[in-house]
Design a protein around this motif. Structure first.
Motif, PDB file in Angstrom:
ATOM      1  N   UNK A  16      -0.682 -22.785  36.673  1.00  0.00           N
ATOM      2  CA  UNK A  16       0.515 -22.036  36.246  1.00  0.00           C
ATOM      3  C   UNK A  16       1.593 -22.983  35.718  1.00  0.00           C
ATOM      4  N   UNK A  17       1.606 -24.221  36.194  1.00  0.00           N
ATOM      5  CA  UNK A  17       2.610 -25.196  35.751  1.00  0.00           C
ATOM      6  C   UNK A  17       2.474 -25.470  34.256  1.00  0.00           C
ATOM      7  N   UNK A  18       1.249 -25.337  33.729  1.00  0.00           N
ATOM      8  CA  UNK A  18       1.018 -25.606  32.304  1.00  0.00           C
ATOM      9  C   UNK A  18       1.752 -24.618  31.404  1.00  0.00           C
ATOM     10  N   UNK A  19       2.179 -23.508  31.976  1.00  0.00           N
ATOM     11  CA  UNK A  19       2.871 -22.495  31.163  1.00  0.00           C
ATOM     12  C   UNK A  19       4.303 -22.892  30.838  1.00  0.00           C
ATOM     13  N   UNK A  20       4.859 -23.807  31.631  1.00  0.00           N
ATOM     14  CA  UNK A  20       6.280 -24.146  31.469  1.00  0.00           C
ATOM     15  C   UNK A  20       6.438 -25.656  31.355  1.00  0.00           C
ATOM     16  N   UNK A  21       6.610 -26.135  30.134  1.00  0.00           N
ATOM     17  CA  UNK A  21       6.726 -27.569  29.879  1.00  0.00           C
ATOM     18  C   UNK A  21       7.888 -28.186  30.646  1.00  0.00           C
ATOM     19  N   UNK A  22       8.987 -27.445  30.771  1.00  0.00           N
ATOM     20  CA  UNK A  22      10.156 -27.970  31.457  1.00  0.00           C
ATOM     21  C   UNK A  22       9.877 -28.192  32.941  1.00  0.00           C
ATOM     22  N   UNK A  23       9.215 -27.209  33.579  1.00  0.00           N
ATOM     23  CA  UNK A  23       8.855 -27.355  34.990  1.00  0.00           C
ATOM     24  C   UNK A  23       7.905 -28.542  35.163  1.00  0.00           C
ATOM     25  N   UNK A  24       6.936 -28.660  34.254  1.00  0.00           N
ATOM     26  CA  UNK A  24       6.008 -29.793  34.295  1.00  0.00           C
ATOM     27  C   UNK A  24       6.779 -31.109  34.283  1.00  0.00           C
ATOM     28  N   UNK A  25       7.690 -31.230  33.360  1.00  0.00           N
ATOM     29  CA  UNK A  25       8.466 -32.471  33.239  1.00  0.00           C
ATOM     30  C   UNK A  25       9.275 -32.737  34.512  1.00  0.00           C
TER      31      UNK A  25
END
Length: 322
Positions: free
Chosen positions: A110-119
């Motif tokens: 699910x983290x892959x859906x949100x680049x900002x959260x990933x960063x």
């Protein structure tokens, strides 16, 4: 900066499979490195008993990484810091798990859906663990319409991630279809940090083919290692010696499975260990003549003694011509 040589062959983190006894056995039979089962960052911080059990590494902590999952940067960072304090030198963040109960919490793939959260996660964990090794496990994207692994990988590299473990399937595919290792090759040719190939590695031949095709820095054995800890020995011999010079005989495989059964039983208890061994035995028996009946016997087994009896008598008799 801590330097880790992951080697050619790595045992992947697998829920319910890569507990300490199996990791220890895989390392004995020449896995170069291994990872714990996927561990809840929150459970680890709260000292949940079963979660802490998953972190056991014995004398093998130098060759063991801890894989954490979660969705909150601060919690993952604090859990990673605690893991370093516990002695782990490699922290892996799971960003690839496709299982619904993980994804619905915002963790795993699910983290892959949100680049900002990933960063934010990568940046927080990198800061928290200082010079320890940080790796990530990713898929190609959340679904086939949002394949963003190249963007993710570039951010990872620029944010101080030390290596990427890559499974070239979108989360929406789960484990269906075929892992597209042209994507692994593309990733390897895009970033300058090590890339390790995962997905559809069921045999030594698969591993050799994927390694040669992708140029990956190493191979991650997951489902292909269940019930077959000697696959690492066979792969390392193939890579280093150009072929398997001493194939492991069926009798030796049975002895290794008995050894694993005893280790699992000693660590988890005879009854609980019996349940943990069953996936290994189902995999081990696949393809043998009479395997259906033998797998029924395993399914009905209730403790260590009954499993060892099946291995010593039924399977040995089945393979008496080996």
């Amino acid at each position: 900066m801590v330097k880790i040589d992951f080697g050619e062959s790595i045992l992947a983190p697998m829920a319910g499979i890569t507990g300490f006894p199996f990791r220890k056995t895989a390392l004995k039979y020449r896995a170069d490195f291994c990872f714990t089962e996927m561990i809840s960052a929150l459970g680890f911080l709260h000292n949940d008993k079963r979660t802490i059990e998953l972190t056991e590494a014995g004398n093998y902590i130098e060759r063991t990484g801890i894989q954490l999952f979660g969705s909150t940067p601060d919690i993952l960072a604090r859990a990673a810091e605690k893991a370093v304090d516990k002695g782990f030198k490699v922290i892996d963040i799971n960003m690839g798990c496709p299982v619904k109960k993980v994804v619905k919490t915002g963790a795993g793939s699910a983290i892959l859906k949100d680049i900002n959260v990933f960063y934010l996660i990568v940046e927080a964990v990198r800061r928290a663990i200082k010079d320890s090794v940080l790796t990530i496990k990713i898929r190609s994207g959340f679904d086939e319409s949002s394949v963003n692994f190249i963007e993710i990988a570039k951010i990872a590299e620029s944010s101080g991630v030390d290596a990427i473990f890559f499974h070239p399937r979108a989360r929406s595919l789960m484990f269906s279809g075929v892992a597209d290792h042209s994507l692994t090759k593309m990733l390897k040719n895009t970033v300058n940090i090590p890339v390790y190939a995962s997905g559809d590695v069921f045999s030594v031949a698969d591993a050799v083919r994927i390694k040669q095709y992708t140029g990956a820095d190493g191979i991650i054995f997951a489902r292909g290692a269940i019930g077959k800890p000697w696959i690492f020995t066979e792969y390392v011999d193939t890579v280093k010696l150009g072929g398997i010079t001493q194939p492991i005989k069926n009798k030796q495989k049975i002895d290794i499975m008995i050894e694993l059964t005893e280790a699992v039983s000693s660590f988890y208890g005879k009854e609980r260990g019996c349940g943990i061994m069953k996936p290994h035995l189902y995999s081990f028996l696949r393809g043998f003549k009479g395997s259906k009946a033998l797998r029924v016997m395993v399914n009905n087994a209730r403790n260590e003694g009954e499993i060892i009896n099946i291995l010593k008598i039924s399977i040995e008799e089945e393979l008496s011509g080996d």
